[in-house]
Design an enzyme around this catalytic site. Structure first.
Site, PDB file in Angstrom:
ATOM      1  N   TYR A  48       8.910  48.868  90.384  1.00  0.00           N
ATOM      2  CA  TYR A  48       7.517  49.146  90.026  1.00  0.00           C
ATOM      3  C   TYR A  48       7.254  50.645  89.888  1.00  0.00           C
ATOM      4  O   TYR A  48       6.241  51.048  89.329  1.00  0.00           O
ATOM      5  CB  TYR A  48       6.549  48.582  91.073  1.00  0.00           C
ATOM      6  CG  TYR A  48       6.582  47.099  91.278  1.00  0.00           C
ATOM      7  CD1 TYR A  48       7.308  46.251  90.433  1.00  0.00           C
ATOM      8  CD2 TYR A  48       5.908  46.516  92.344  1.00  0.00           C
ATOM      9  CE1 TYR A  48       7.349  44.879  90.650  1.00  0.00           C
ATOM     10  CE2 TYR A  48       5.928  45.147  92.553  1.00  0.00           C
ATOM     11  CZ  TYR A  48       6.654  44.337  91.719  1.00  0.00           C
ATOM     12  OH  TYR A  48       6.690  42.976  91.946  1.00  0.00           O
ATOM     13  N   HIS A  99      15.367  41.257  94.587  1.00  0.00           N
ATOM     14  CA  HIS A  99      14.354  40.966  93.572  1.00  0.00           C
ATOM     15  C   HIS A  99      14.747  39.794  92.656  1.00  0.00           C
ATOM     16  O   HIS A  99      13.908  38.945  92.348  1.00  0.00           O
ATOM     17  CB  HIS A  99      14.094  42.219  92.738  1.00  0.00           C
ATOM     18  CG  HIS A  99      12.714  42.291  92.173  1.00  0.00           C
ATOM     19  ND1 HIS A  99      12.025  43.468  92.013  1.00  0.00           N
ATOM     20  CD2 HIS A  99      11.881  41.322  91.735  1.00  0.00           C
ATOM     21  CE1 HIS A  99      10.830  43.225  91.499  1.00  0.00           C
ATOM     22  NE2 HIS A  99      10.728  41.928  91.308  1.00  0.00           N
TER      23      HIS A  99
END
Length: 265
Positions: A48, A99
């Site tokens: 991010y 992730h």
């Protein structure tokens, strides 16, 4: 705010705040707004590129902090963790997730071994995965004997992941929903959902989040301003009845996935 119990004995807030697509320059103020409203779970990730801002925002409150290991660091877990901790400005995180499994690279078992080492070293209080299918979880448990505390997966009323949730329950894994409002699937204007919202005098977003909470899920909606943060948080005070939940359960679509399939990453 309800907490959910993890299989390692710790607990996690059921409702949290996602920060995907929140710019690093804005993350601190948005996180501070969320904490002022009452959020205690803040979710970010290395990919991010906002961990520094999120960390700055978290300094203003008592936070359950999650970040994630990106796909190109499966063979470099310790260094990746240290980079995230430095950006966040903390010595440890409450939850560290792989992730994506990236099965084509076949390194997720090694990554999971690295995650266990980080937990044992105190850098991550709990460890889990994101976007793992049952077959991926079976593989890491068989190799290590350690079951993830959480699996964060795409989940919303148009893609309910029922078989995956049954698997999680059988293995004492908390299901955490990303994209809980079904971005792009027009859930906020769905007549079933807006009808329930009108019935309770609530927003469509609150109804959707209350549906997640009614199913015992952890949920991390993203919002970029205080108004939407407050609206989402107020879902904690909405209790849907059986008819409401059943009506939303009927919206499930096996083809409703919005994001990537875990085997395609």
């Amino acid at each position: 705010m309800t907490d959910l119990t993890l299989n390692d004995g710790r607990s996690i807030p059921a409702l949290g705040m996602g920060t995907w697509q929140v710019p690093d320059s804005q993350a601190a103020s948005i996180v501070r707004s969320g904490l002022d409203i009452g959020y205690r779970l803040i979710d970010t990730a290395a990919i991010y590129q906002n961990e520094r801002g999120v960390g700055d925002g978290c300094k203003s409150g008592d936070v359950f902090l999650t970040t994630k290991l990106w796909n190109d660091r499966h063979d470099d877990v310790t260094a990746a963790m240290d980079e995230s901790l430095a950006l966040l400005g903390v010595e440890s995180v409450d939850l560290y997730l792989i992730h994506w499994p990236v099965p084509a690279n076949n390194r997720f078992i090694d990554a999971w071994k690295g995650m266990i080492a980080l937990r044992d070293a105190g850098k991550a209080k709990s460890i889990g995965v994101s976007n793992f299918l049952p077959e991926h979880i079976d593989a890491i448990v068989a190799a290590t004997g350690v079951t993830p505390a959480v699996n964060q997966i795409e989940l919303h009323p148009r893609f309910q992941q029922r078989e995956q949730r049954v698997y999680h329950e059988a293995h004492d894994i908390v299901t955490q929903s990303w994209s809980p409002l079904g971005q792009g699937k027009d859930l906020l204007t769905d007549p079933v959902i807006t009808g329930i919202a009108d019935k309770h005098g609530r927003s469509a977003a609150q109804v959707i989040l209350a549906w997640h909470l009614a199913h015992g899920l952890s949920v991390i909606p993203k919002a970029s301003d205080a108004t939407h943060l407050k609206d989402n948080f107020d879902a904690t005070g909405l209790e849907l009845d059986r008819e409401d939940v059943a009506a939303m359960d009927a919206l499930d679509d096996p083809e409703g996935r919005l994001g990537s399939h875990p085997n395609s990453m």
